[in-house]
Motif scaffolding. Structure first.
Motif, PDB file in Angstrom:
ATOM      1  N   ASP A 178       0.817  -1.206   0.000  1.00 61.80           N
ATOM      2  CA  ASP A 178       0.000   0.000   0.000  1.00 61.80           C
ATOM      3  C   ASP A 178       0.857   1.264   0.000  1.00 61.80           C
ATOM      4  N   LYS A 179       2.196   1.092  -0.034  1.00 61.50           N
ATOM      5  CA  LYS A 179       3.083   2.249  -0.076  1.00 61.50           C
ATOM      6  C   LYS A 179       3.083   2.869  -1.462  1.00 61.50           C
ATOM      7  N   VAL A 180       3.362   4.163  -1.522  1.00 65.28           N
ATOM      8  CA  VAL A 180       3.406   4.855  -2.805  1.00 65.28           C
ATOM      9  C   VAL A 180       4.528   4.272  -3.652  1.00 65.28           C
ATOM     10  N   ASP A 181       4.225   3.909  -4.873  1.00 71.38           N
ATOM     11  CA  ASP A 181       5.203   3.336  -5.791  1.00 71.38           C
ATOM     12  C   ASP A 181       5.815   4.449  -6.635  1.00 71.38           C
ATOM     13  N   VAL A 182       7.081   4.763  -6.375  1.00 70.68           N
ATOM     14  CA  VAL A 182       7.752   5.832  -7.122  1.00 70.68           C
ATOM     15  C   VAL A 182       8.628   5.264  -8.239  1.00 70.68           C
ATOM     16  N   GLY A 183       8.433   3.994  -8.534  1.00 76.74           N
ATOM     17  CA  GLY A 183       9.252   3.341  -9.555  1.00 76.74           C
ATOM     18  C   GLY A 183       9.149   3.976 -10.926  1.00 76.74           C
ATOM     19  N   ASN A 184       8.018   4.597 -11.218  1.00 74.38           N
ATOM     20  CA  ASN A 184       7.826   5.201 -12.536  1.00 74.38           C
ATOM     21  C   ASN A 184       8.009   6.720 -12.516  1.00 74.38           C
ATOM     22  N   ALA A 185       8.655   7.224 -11.499  1.00 75.64           N
ATOM     23  CA  ALA A 185       8.920   8.664 -11.445  1.00 75.64           C
ATOM     24  C   ALA A 185       9.785   9.071 -12.629  1.00 75.64           C
ATOM     25  N   HIS A 186       9.538  10.241 -13.165  1.00 70.31           N
ATOM     26  CA  HIS A 186      10.245  10.708 -14.348  1.00 70.31           C
ATOM     27  C   HIS A 186      11.641  11.234 -14.013  1.00 70.31           C
ATOM     28  N   ASN A 217      20.380  -1.515  -4.416  1.00 69.60           N
ATOM     29  CA  ASN A 217      21.073  -2.127  -3.287  1.00 69.60           C
ATOM     30  C   ASN A 217      22.393  -2.747  -3.713  1.00 69.60           C
ATOM     31  N   MET A 218      23.428  -2.533  -2.903  1.00 66.41           N
ATOM     32  CA  MET A 218      24.689  -3.234  -3.068  1.00 66.41           C
ATOM     33  C   MET A 218      24.747  -4.225  -1.923  1.00 66.41           C
ATOM     34  N   LYS A 219      24.599  -5.523  -2.244  1.00 65.73           N
ATOM     35  CA  LYS A 219      24.421  -6.563  -1.238  1.00 65.73           C
ATOM     36  C   LYS A 219      23.151  -6.227  -0.448  1.00 65.73           C
ATOM     37  N   SER A 220      23.272  -5.923   0.835  1.00 62.32           N
ATOM     38  CA  SER A 220      22.072  -5.659   1.622  1.00 62.32           C
ATOM     39  C   SER A 220      21.906  -4.174   1.947  1.00 62.32           C
ATOM     40  N   ASP A 221      22.867  -3.351   1.533  1.00 56.52           N
ATOM     41  CA  ASP A 221      22.829  -1.941   1.900  1.00 56.52           C
ATOM     42  C   ASP A 221      22.341  -1.071   0.739  1.00 56.52           C
ATOM     43  N   PRO A 222      21.500  -0.095   1.019  1.00 58.34           N
ATOM     44  CA  PRO A 222      21.025   0.816  -0.029  1.00 58.34           C
ATOM     45  C   PRO A 222      22.188   1.615  -0.613  1.00 58.34           C
ATOM     46  N   ARG A 223      22.091   1.908  -1.899  1.00 57.59           N
ATOM     47  CA  ARG A 223      23.157   2.637  -2.582  1.00 57.59           C
ATOM     48  C   ARG A 223      22.583   3.864  -3.280  1.00 57.59           C
ATOM     49  N   TYR A 224      23.261   4.995  -3.105  1.00 56.45           N
ATOM     50  CA  TYR A 224      22.834   6.236  -3.749  1.00 56.45           C
ATOM     51  C   TYR A 224      23.333   6.247  -5.185  1.00 56.45           C
ATOM     52  N   THR A 225      22.425   6.494  -6.119  1.00 55.40           N
ATOM     53  CA  THR A 225      22.803   6.642  -7.525  1.00 55.40           C
ATOM     54  C   THR A 225      22.171   7.917  -8.074  1.00 55.40           C
ATOM     55  N   SER A 226      22.945   8.628  -8.871  1.00 51.87           N
ATOM     56  CA  SER A 226      22.462   9.906  -9.414  1.00 51.87           C
ATOM     57  C   SER A 226      21.228   9.717 -10.276  1.00 51.87           C
ATOM     58  N   GLN A 227      21.289   8.740 -11.167  1.00 52.31           N
ATOM     59  CA  GLN A 227      20.226   8.581 -12.154  1.00 52.31           C
ATOM     60  C   GLN A 227      18.877   8.239 -11.525  1.00 52.31           C
ATOM     61  N   SER A 228      18.859   7.310 -10.594  1.00 51.03           N
ATOM     62  CA  SER A 228      17.579   6.872 -10.041  1.00 51.03           C
ATOM     63  C   SER A 228      17.064   7.785  -8.935  1.00 51.03           C
ATOM     64  N   ILE A 229      17.964   8.412  -8.192  1.00 49.34           N
ATOM     65  CA  ILE A 229      17.525   9.198  -7.036  1.00 49.34           C
ATOM     66  C   ILE A 229      17.583  10.700  -7.307  1.00 49.34           C
ATOM     67  N   PHE A 230      18.774  11.228  -7.481  1.00 48.51           N
ATOM     68  CA  PHE A 230      18.927  12.682  -7.592  1.00 48.51           C
ATOM     69  C   PHE A 230      18.202  13.249  -8.810  1.00 48.51           C
ATOM     70  N   THR A 286      15.620  12.259 -10.343  1.00 49.81           N
ATOM     71  CA  THR A 286      14.153  12.148 -10.317  1.00 49.81           C
ATOM     72  C   THR A 286      13.544  12.934  -9.158  1.00 49.81           C
ATOM     73  N   PHE A 287      14.380  13.332  -8.218  1.00 47.61           N
ATOM     74  CA  PHE A 287      13.890  14.009  -7.014  1.00 47.61           C
ATOM     75  C   PHE A 287      13.524  15.470  -7.326  1.00 47.61           C
ATOM     76  N   PRO A 288      12.251  15.851  -7.112  1.00 49.89           N
ATOM     77  CA  PRO A 288      11.838  17.233  -7.388  1.00 49.89           C
ATOM     78  C   PRO A 288      12.154  18.156  -6.218  1.00 49.89           C
ATOM     79  N   LEU A 344       4.506  16.007  -7.404  1.00 51.51           N
ATOM     80  CA  LEU A 344       5.347  17.129  -7.822  1.00 51.51           C
ATOM     81  C   LEU A 344       6.282  16.714  -8.955  1.00 51.51           C
ATOM     82  N   ASN A 345       6.784  15.495  -8.900  1.00 47.72           N
ATOM     83  CA  ASN A 345       7.618  14.979  -9.981  1.00 47.72           C
ATOM     84  C   ASN A 345       6.864  15.022 -11.307  1.00 47.72           C
ATOM     85  N   GLU A 346       5.599  14.597 -11.294  1.00 55.93           N
ATOM     86  CA  GLU A 346       4.774  14.627 -12.503  1.00 55.93           C
ATOM     87  C   GLU A 346       4.521  16.060 -12.953  1.00 55.93           C
TER      88      GLU A 346
END
Length: 358
Positions: free
Chosen positions: A29-37, A221-234, A236-238, A318-320
């Motif tokens: 039921d969490k917001v799915d941001v997988g398709n954020a632009h 994720n890198m192994k079990s730890d979350p990893r920051y990536t420019s393309q997927s996070i920064f 797309t972040f509005p 806001l992303n949309e």
């Protein structure tokens, strides 16, 4: 216990019921941001980078070794630190040898440094360029062509940081991104995610819970730890689209207070950022927790978001909205301090890590 000849055991289950507004593709039921632009702003430049990958351990030397090189060659050695050193408060006396974009003839003018690279790195790069059967390894063959240079110098990152007194960074692999300012004299290692901002407003937005939640929803994720990536996070972040001068300065002031609070505990108590942030997982009153809460209030207000609604849902909307503006050729506010802001309150520096480096 069921005895032989008795009927099947009966198991009883107690089910709970939860009303939700939607169920996403992951059956959550969490917001799915997988398709954020991806937000490609007009005339914008890349602002988020992975740090430098030397490609060979001998590009990095202790400070005591640098003192053995001639004075006129020390200009190609730079302080070099990685995320763990910043977060744990460890002292680092390491330097990285960087010939920059110099060709082999220009690099050879630094005779001792060039001989050092030729003796310690060239043999390994020659060996790596061929497999046991003598076949070319194209990946390593590319490094061999410029064997005196770092494997991934991140030229665009270094050019972006050239005019800044400091930049913002965080560890690339982390469950909780902790952002900090770094003196621009310091070259960041590839364990760091680097942001070419030097102002407190940008720091405040990046360190806010809005960005934290977006990070966890979008990260790889890198192994079990979350990893920051420019393309997927920064990318797309509005960012806040119409913050007022007052709202910008409120974020900057809350960010300044947070930075100074952390700095004071590090200096007075010998604490570290990592140790300090572990206290956020414990119950009870906590000045660091309060500082973050105040920062979040300022950021939420600048966004114009409701504090009672789901933050991811509002960011996705806001992303949309921003994507449609860009698509239709309308102005949208890119990451960083808005260009319309002309005051100095959000630009004032706090002391960056590595500021004691000469």
């Amino acid at each position: 216990m069921k005895k032989k000849g008795e009927g099947p055991s009966i198991k009883y289950y107690e089910l709970s019921v939860k009303e939700v507004l939607h169920i996403n593709a992951s059956l959550s039921d969490k917001v799915d941001v997988g398709n954020a632009h991806t937000l490609k702003y007009k005339n914008s430049q890349k602002l988020s980078f992975q740090g430098i990958t030397p490609g060979h351990e001998d590009f990095v030397l202790p400070k005591t070794d640098i003192e053995g090189f001639p004075e006129n060659e020390r200009e190609i050695f730079f302080p070099y630190l990685v995320g763990d050193e910043f977060l744990s408060g460890k002292d680092s006396e390491r330097y990285i040898l960087d010939f920059g974009k110099r060709n082999i003839i220009e690099a050879q003018k630094y005779s001792k440094a060039f001989s050092y690279i030729q003796d310690n790195i060239l043999p390994d790069r020659e060996k790596a360029a061929r497999d046991d059967d003598g076949n070319t390894r194209s990946h390593h063959e590319g490094f061999l062509k410029k064997w005196w240079q770092l494997s991934y110098r991140r030229d665009s990152m270094q050019e972006s940081l050239n005019e800044l007194p400091q930049y913002i960074a965080c560890s690339r692999v982390t469950t909780r991104p902790i952002f900090f300012f770094v003196n621009s004299k310091v070259k960041p290692g590839d364990a760091l995610q680097v942001f070419s901002f030097s102002d407190l407003y940008s720091f405040g937005v990046l360190q806010s819970s809005a960005h934290y939640n977006w990070f966890h929803a979008k990260c790889s994720n890198m192994k079990s730890d979350p990893r920051y990536t420019s393309q997927s996070i920064f990318e797309t972040f509005p960012w806040p689209q119409a913050p007022t001068t007052s709202q910008i300065e409120s974020i900057a002031e809350a960010a300044r207070y947070l930075c100074l609070l952390r700095e004071n505990y590090i200096k007075e108590d010998g604490s570290s950022l990592r140790k300090m942030y572990k206290t956020l997982d414990l119950p009870g009153a906590n000045p660091l927790k309060e500082a973050h809460k105040n920062l979040d209030k300022a950021v939420t207000k600048a966004y114009g978001f409701s504090p009672t609604k789901d933050i991811l849902g509002q960011l996705l909307e806001l992303n949309e909205e921003v994507y449609q503006k860009i698509k239709n050729g309308k102005d949208a506010t890119p990451p960083g301090l808005p260009g319309s802001y002309t005051e100095e309150k959000a630009r004032r520096n706090v002391e960056p890590l590595g500021s004691d480096i000469g």
